[in-house]
Design a protein around this motif. Structure first.
Motif, short mmCIF file in Angstrom:
data_model
loop_
_atom_site.label_atom_id
_atom_site.label_comp_id
_atom_site.label_asym_id
_atom_site.label_seq_id
_atom_site.Cartn_x
_atom_site.Cartn_y
_atom_site.Cartn_z
N ILE A 82 0.84 -1.20 0.00
CA ILE A 82 0.00 0.00 0.00
C ILE A 82 0.87 1.25 0.00
O ILE A 82 0.64 2.19 -0.77
CB ILE A 82 -0.94 -0.02 1.22
N ARG A 83 1.90 1.26 0.85
CA ARG A 83 2.77 2.42 0.95
C ARG A 83 3.50 2.69 -0.36
O ARG A 83 3.55 3.84 -0.83
CB ARG A 83 3.78 2.21 2.07
N GLU A 84 4.04 1.64 -0.99
CA GLU A 84 4.80 1.83 -2.23
C GLU A 84 3.90 2.26 -3.38
O GLU A 84 4.31 3.07 -4.22
CB GLU A 84 5.55 0.54 -2.58
N CYS A 85 2.69 1.74 -3.43
CA CYS A 85 1.77 2.17 -4.49
C CYS A 85 1.37 3.63 -4.28
O CYS A 85 1.28 4.40 -5.25
CB CYS A 85 0.54 1.25 -4.52
N ARG A 86 1.13 4.02 -3.05
CA ARG A 86 0.81 5.43 -2.77
C ARG A 86 2.00 6.32 -3.14
O ARG A 86 1.84 7.38 -3.75
CB ARG A 86 0.47 5.60 -1.28
N LYS A 87 3.20 5.89 -2.76
CA LYS A 87 4.39 6.68 -3.02
C LYS A 87 4.61 6.89 -4.51
O LYS A 87 5.04 7.96 -4.95
CB LYS A 87 5.61 6.00 -2.39
N ASN A 88 4.30 5.88 -5.30
CA ASN A 88 4.52 5.96 -6.75
C ASN A 88 3.27 6.39 -7.52
O ASN A 88 3.26 6.34 -8.75
CB ASN A 88 5.01 4.61 -7.26
N ASN A 89 2.23 6.80 -6.78
CA ASN A 89 1.02 7.35 -7.39
C ASN A 89 0.37 6.37 -8.37
O ASN A 89 -0.03 6.74 -9.47
CB ASN A 89 1.33 8.68 -8.10
N VAL A 90 0.31 5.09 -7.96
CA VAL A 90 -0.38 4.08 -8.76
C VAL A 90 -1.46 3.42 -7.90
O VAL A 90 -1.41 3.46 -6.67
CB VAL A 90 0.59 3.02 -9.31
N TYR A 91 -2.44 2.81 -8.56
CA TYR A 91 -3.55 2.19 -7.86
C TYR A 91 -3.27 0.73 -7.55
O TYR A 91 -2.63 0.02 -8.33
CB TYR A 91 -4.84 2.31 -8.68
N LEU A 92 -3.80 0.30 -6.42
CA LEU A 92 -3.70 -1.10 -5.99
C LEU A 92 -5.10 -1.57 -5.64
O LEU A 92 -5.81 -0.92 -4.87
CB LEU A 92 -2.79 -1.22 -4.77
N SER A 93 -5.50 -2.71 -6.22
CA SER A 93 -6.79 -3.30 -5.90
C SER A 93 -6.61 -4.77 -5.57
O SER A 93 -5.69 -5.42 -6.08
CB SER A 93 -7.76 -3.15 -7.08
N CYS A 94 -7.44 -5.28 -4.69
CA CYS A 94 -7.41 -6.69 -4.31
C CYS A 94 -8.71 -7.34 -4.77
O CYS A 94 -9.81 -6.78 -4.57
CB CYS A 94 -7.26 -6.83 -2.79
N ILE A 95 -8.61 -8.51 -5.38
CA ILE A 95 -9.80 -9.17 -5.93
C ILE A 95 -10.65 -9.74 -4.80
O ILE A 95 -10.33 -10.75 -4.19
CB ILE A 95 -9.40 -10.27 -6.94
N LEU A 96 -11.74 -9.05 -4.52
CA LEU A 96 -12.78 -9.48 -3.59
C LEU A 96 -14.10 -9.33 -4.34
O LEU A 96 -14.92 -8.46 -4.03
CB LEU A 96 -12.72 -8.65 -2.31
N GLN A 97 -14.26 -10.17 -5.36
CA GLN A 97 -15.29 -9.95 -6.36
C GLN A 97 -16.71 -10.06 -5.83
O GLN A 97 -17.65 -9.52 -6.44
CB GLN A 97 -15.10 -10.91 -7.54
N HIS A 98 -16.90 -10.73 -4.67
CA HIS A 98 -18.28 -10.91 -4.20
C HIS A 98 -18.88 -9.63 -3.65
O HIS A 98 -20.10 -9.57 -3.43
CB HIS A 98 -18.34 -12.05 -3.19
N ARG A 99 -18.07 -8.60 -3.46
CA ARG A 99 -18.64 -7.28 -3.17
C ARG A 99 -19.46 -6.77 -4.36
O ARG A 99 -20.34 -5.92 -4.19
CB ARG A 99 -17.54 -6.27 -2.87
N PHE A 100 -19.16 -7.29 -5.55
CA PHE A 100 -19.83 -6.84 -6.76
C PHE A 100 -21.02 -7.71 -7.14
O PHE A 100 -21.71 -7.44 -8.11
CB PHE A 100 -18.83 -6.80 -7.93
#
Length: 356
Positions: free
Chosen positions: A124-142
Motif C-alpha cells: 500500500i505504501r509503495e503504491c501510494r508513493k509511486n502514485n499508482v492504484y492497488l486493488s485486491c480481488i474481492l469480487q463478491h462485493r460486486f
C-alpha cells in the motif's frame, strides 16, 4: 522449489488501455489450477504473460496473444504497459506489486492481498508513493445480492443489524494440493480454509456488518492430515455497532455444498445462497410483513470478476480510486490474522487498533 520464484501476471498495453473502452468483455481464465490470468477480449488487451514456466506462458500467448517473459523484471524493462494482474502464490504478492509500483504500474492482485500484514502495508505504501492504484480481488462485493442488501441497509430499510452469518462448505481433495505445492503451506498460502477460501466471507461480514470489535474462534484439521493448516474453522465476531456475526467454513465437506449468508435486522431478513438473493422479508414498524418480490433483484449481469476488473480499469482511465483499494483488501487480511490468533490462544481477541 520452482514455485518460490513463480511470477504469474498479465500485462496490459497502455496504447490500448487509454482508448477508454470500459465495456470490454472481461473473462477469468484458470490454467492448470495454479496460474490465474485475466484477459480481455477487446481493448485493453494483454501485452505479455510472465511465468517461470516459460512453456506454460507460451501456450497462453499462442491462445491469447502477448509476449512471453520468465521474470517480471524482464517484462518491466522491455514492455510498455500500464497495469499488472498478480496471481502468484499468495506469499509472493507483495514482491510483484512493489516491483511493478517502482516502475509506475498499477496492480490488481488476487486475494488475499498477501499473507503478511507487513507485506500488505508495504504494498500500500509503495503504491501510494509511486502514485499508482492497488486493488485486491474481492469480487463478491460486486455480486448483485451483496449490492442490493448493502444498499437496503444503508437506506435504513432493514433497520438495525442484529445478526449476520456466513457459511462455506466445500471439498478440496488431495489432488488440489498436489497440483500446486504451495497451497496449504503457512509460508505461501498463509493458512488453510480461512485464509484461502473463507476470506471472501470474512470480507462480506465486514462489508455488510461494519468494523469488528472482537473475535473468538476455534479451528481444526479433520481430514487433511498431510497438511499443517486448518480445514475447518468457526468464528464469532462482535461488531462495533453491537451486532453479532458468525462464520463457519470447511474444505472437508463430502462435495461442494456451497455458501450461505443470513442477515437478520430489526425490520428485515435476507438469505443469500451461492451469491444469489433467495429470500427477502421486510416488516413495517408494527412488524407487519411488507410485500416484496425477488424477481426485480436477481437479474442477469456480467460476472462479478468482470465487474471488478471493469471498475479497476475505469479507475485508471478516470484517475480515481478503485472501489476495492489495497486498504480494503488489508481489512480482511487483518481480520483473518485475528481469527487465527484467537484459535491459537483459545481466547477472545480484541481489534482495538485500525489495521491501516
Amino acid at each position: 522449489m520452482k514455485y518460490f520464484t513463480t511470477t504469474n501476471a498479465s500485462i496490459l498495453q497502455s496504447s490500448i488501455l487509454h482508448l477508454g473502452n470500459t465495456n470490454a468483455n472481461f473473462t477469468l481464465m484458470q490454467y492448470s489450477g495454479e496460474i490465474c490470468v485475466y484477459y480481455i477480449d477487446r481493448d485493453p488487451k494483454i501485452a505479455a504473460f510472465v511465468d517461470s514456466n516459460k512453456e506454460r506462458a507460451k501456450e497462453l500467448s499462442l491462445q491469447y496473444g502477448g509476449a512471453v517473459y520468465a521474470s517480471l523484471d524482464d517484462a518491466l524493462k522491455n514492455e510498455t504497459f500500464d497495469a499488472v494482474t498478480v496471481a502468484t502464490p499468495s506469499g509472493l504478492h507483495g514482491e510483484a506489486v512493489i516491483k511493478a509500483a517502482s516502475y509506475g504500474k498499477h496492480s490488481i492482485v488476487e486475494k488475499p492481498i498477501d499473507v503478511s500484514i507487513d507485506a500488505a502495508k508495504n504494498m500500500i505504501r509503495e503504491c501510494r508513493k509511486n502514485n499508482v492504484y492497488l486493488s485486491c480481488i474481492l469480487q463478491h462485493r460486486f455480486d448483485s445480492s451483496t449490492r442490493i442488501v448493502r444498499q437496503m441497509m444503508n437506506d435504513g430499510l432493514l433497520g438495525q443489524l442484529i445478526f449476520i452469518h456466513a457459511s462455506l462448505n466445500i471439498n478440496r481433495p488431495r489432488e488440489y494440493y498436489k497440483n500446486s505445492e504451495w497451497r496449504g503451506t503457512f509460508e505461501l498460502d498463509g493458512g488453510g480454509v480461512l485464509m484461502n477460501q473463507a476470506i471472501h466471507y470474512v470480507d462480506l461480514l465486514y462489508h455488510l456488518g461494519g468494523e469488528v470489535e472482537d473475535v473468538f474462534s476455534i479451528q481444526a484439521n479433520l481430514s487433511h492430515d498431510y497438511l499443517a493448516v486448518e480445514d475447518v474453522v468457526s468464528a464469532t465476531l462482535r461488531f462495533r455497532n453491537g451486532a453479532i456475526g458468525t462464520l463457519n467454513a470447511t474444505t472437508s465437506a463430502p462435495t461442494k455444498i456451497g455458501s450461505r449468508m443470513e442477515i437478520v435486522c430489526e425490520n428485515g431478513y435476507c438469505v443469500i445462497e451461492d451469491h444469489q438473493l433467495v429470500r427477502l422479508s421486510l416488516y413495517d414498524t408494527e412488524k407487519n410483513p411488507i410485500k416484496t418480490s425477488l424477481s426485480n433483484h436477481n437479474v442477469e449481469e456480467p460476472s462479478s470478476h468482470h465487474l471488478q476488473f471493469q471498475d479497476f480499469f475505469t479507475s485508471i482511465l478516470n484517475r480515481r480510486e478503485p472501489l476495492v483499494t489495497g486498504e480494503e483488501g488489508m481489512v480482511s487480511l487483518h481480520l483473518v490474522h485475528h481469527i487465527y490468533s484467537s484459535a491459537h490462544t483459545n481466547q477472545m481477541v480484541s481489534l482495538k487498533e485500525n489495521c491501516i
